[in-house]
Scaffold this active site. Structure first.
Site, PDB file in Angstrom:
ATOM      1  N   VAL A  34      11.718  58.922 -12.220  1.00 42.10           N
ATOM      2  CA  VAL A  34      12.077  60.069 -13.060  1.00 42.10           C
ATOM      3  C   VAL A  34      10.949  61.091 -12.942  1.00 42.10           C
ATOM      4  CG1 VAL A  34      12.727  60.794 -15.374  1.00 42.10           C
ATOM      5  CG2 VAL A  34      13.207  58.453 -14.652  1.00 42.10           C
ATOM      6  N   ILE A  57       7.222  57.004 -12.762  1.00 40.42           N
ATOM      7  CA  ILE A  57       7.010  58.435 -12.940  1.00 40.42           C
ATOM      8  C   ILE A  57       6.847  59.129 -11.594  1.00 40.42           C
ATOM      9  CG2 ILE A  57       5.548  60.179 -14.027  1.00 40.42           C
ATOM     10  CD1 ILE A  57       7.085  58.317 -15.990  1.00 40.42           C
ATOM     11  N   LYS A  58       7.711  60.116 -11.367  1.00 37.35           N
ATOM     12  CA  LYS A  58       7.646  60.871 -10.113  1.00 37.35           C
ATOM     13  C   LYS A  58       6.798  62.121 -10.362  1.00 37.35           C
ATOM     14  CE  LYS A  58      11.171  61.389  -6.542  1.00 37.35           C
ATOM     15  NZ  LYS A  58      12.528  61.849  -6.296  1.00 37.35           N
ATOM     16  N   ILE A  59       5.792  62.303  -9.549  1.00 38.37           N
ATOM     17  CA  ILE A  59       4.899  63.460  -9.712  1.00 38.37           C
ATOM     18  C   ILE A  59       4.720  64.129  -8.356  1.00 38.37           C
ATOM     19  CG2 ILE A  59       2.565  64.208 -10.367  1.00 38.37           C
ATOM     20  CD1 ILE A  59       2.355  61.761 -12.174  1.00 38.37           C
ATOM     21  N   CYS A  74       8.401  64.251 -13.491  1.00 41.87           N
ATOM     22  CA  CYS A  74       7.723  65.098 -14.480  1.00 41.87           C
ATOM     23  C   CYS A  74       7.811  66.544 -14.025  1.00 41.87           C
ATOM     24  CB  CYS A  74       6.243  64.731 -14.547  1.00 41.87           C
ATOM     25  SG  CYS A  74       5.890  63.325 -15.576  1.00 41.87           S
TER      26      CYS A  74
END
Ligand code: G3P
Length: 214
Positions: free
Chosen positions: A56, A82-84, A58
């Site tokens: 998902v 967390i995808k950054i 950010c």
């Protein structure tokens, strides 16, 4: 090789999960924008439908804010990764989050050096976008080859998610290189299974079965 589905569409996720070969899902803001469902509800439902990691993304751009947003997203479900996007603020946030045990998938990777820094910052996954490189007349698969070799050289635990996959050959080539994961759109997933000779063969076997004495 692990198979992730690159979508935020629940119907597609449930369908491929029913095939028994789904290891995870990757989403991004563009994919989520196609679904007419409140973001938090959508992510919760996806996590309930998938027996594995769900990336998902950010949307904050400053490290401190990325960390806060990531912690909130990670609270939705233990599946959430967390995808950054890879950038200096993203690296800072990745270092902090990975130290806290929150898994990060550094995305929008277009060079080997970006992947190296992401791994060094503690990213659990890196996502090189090969289709977009092919679109700009570069060889996306060469980047996968370089990143896989580079991570192996140092024994980084970071896994490579081959992303921006456009056709079955991308998946096969990624597997030949030994990339850990391919995140595949639903239409390509279907193409991976199908072959016209299989259809013709099945039709003939079924027809001939009708002639077998029973
Ligand atoms: O996983 C990344 C992917 O969603 C990007 O694909 O087709 O927009 O380049 P594409």
């Amino acid at each position: 090789m692990k198979f992730f589905l690159d979508t935020a569409n629940l119907e597609q996720i449930r369908e491929v999960a029913s095939w028994g070969i789904l290891d995870g899902v990757t989403t991004n803001p563009s994919l989520c924008s196609k679904e007419n469902v409140a973001f938090d509800v959508l992510i919760k439902d996806i996590c309930a439908a998938v027996p594995g990691p769900v990336s998902v993304e950010c949307v904050s751009t400053v490290a401190e804010d990325i960390v806060k947003e990531a912690e909130k997203l990670a609270g939705i479900s233990p599946n959430v990764v967390i995808k950054i996007p890879v950038c200096i603020e993203g690296l800072k946030a990745t270092k902090i989050l990975s130290a806290k045990g929150i898994r990060v998938n550094m995305t929008l990777i277009f060079s080997c050096s970006q992947a190296l820094l992401a791994a060094k910052a503690g990213a659990r996954y890196v996502s090189p976008f090969i289709g977009r490189l092919d679109d700009s007349s570069q060889e996306g698969m060469e980047l996968i080859e370089e990143i896989v070799a580079m991570l192996e050289n140092y024994g980084f635990p970071t896994e490579v998610i081959v992303a921006s996959v456009r056709h079955p050959r991308h998946v096969v080539n990624a597997a030949m290189i030994g990339a850990h994961i391919a995140t595949v759109p639903f239409a390509v997933m279907e193409k991976l299974v199908k072959h016209p000779l299989t259809d013709i063969g099945m039709e003939k076997f079924l027809k001939d079965w009708g002639k077998v004495k029973r």
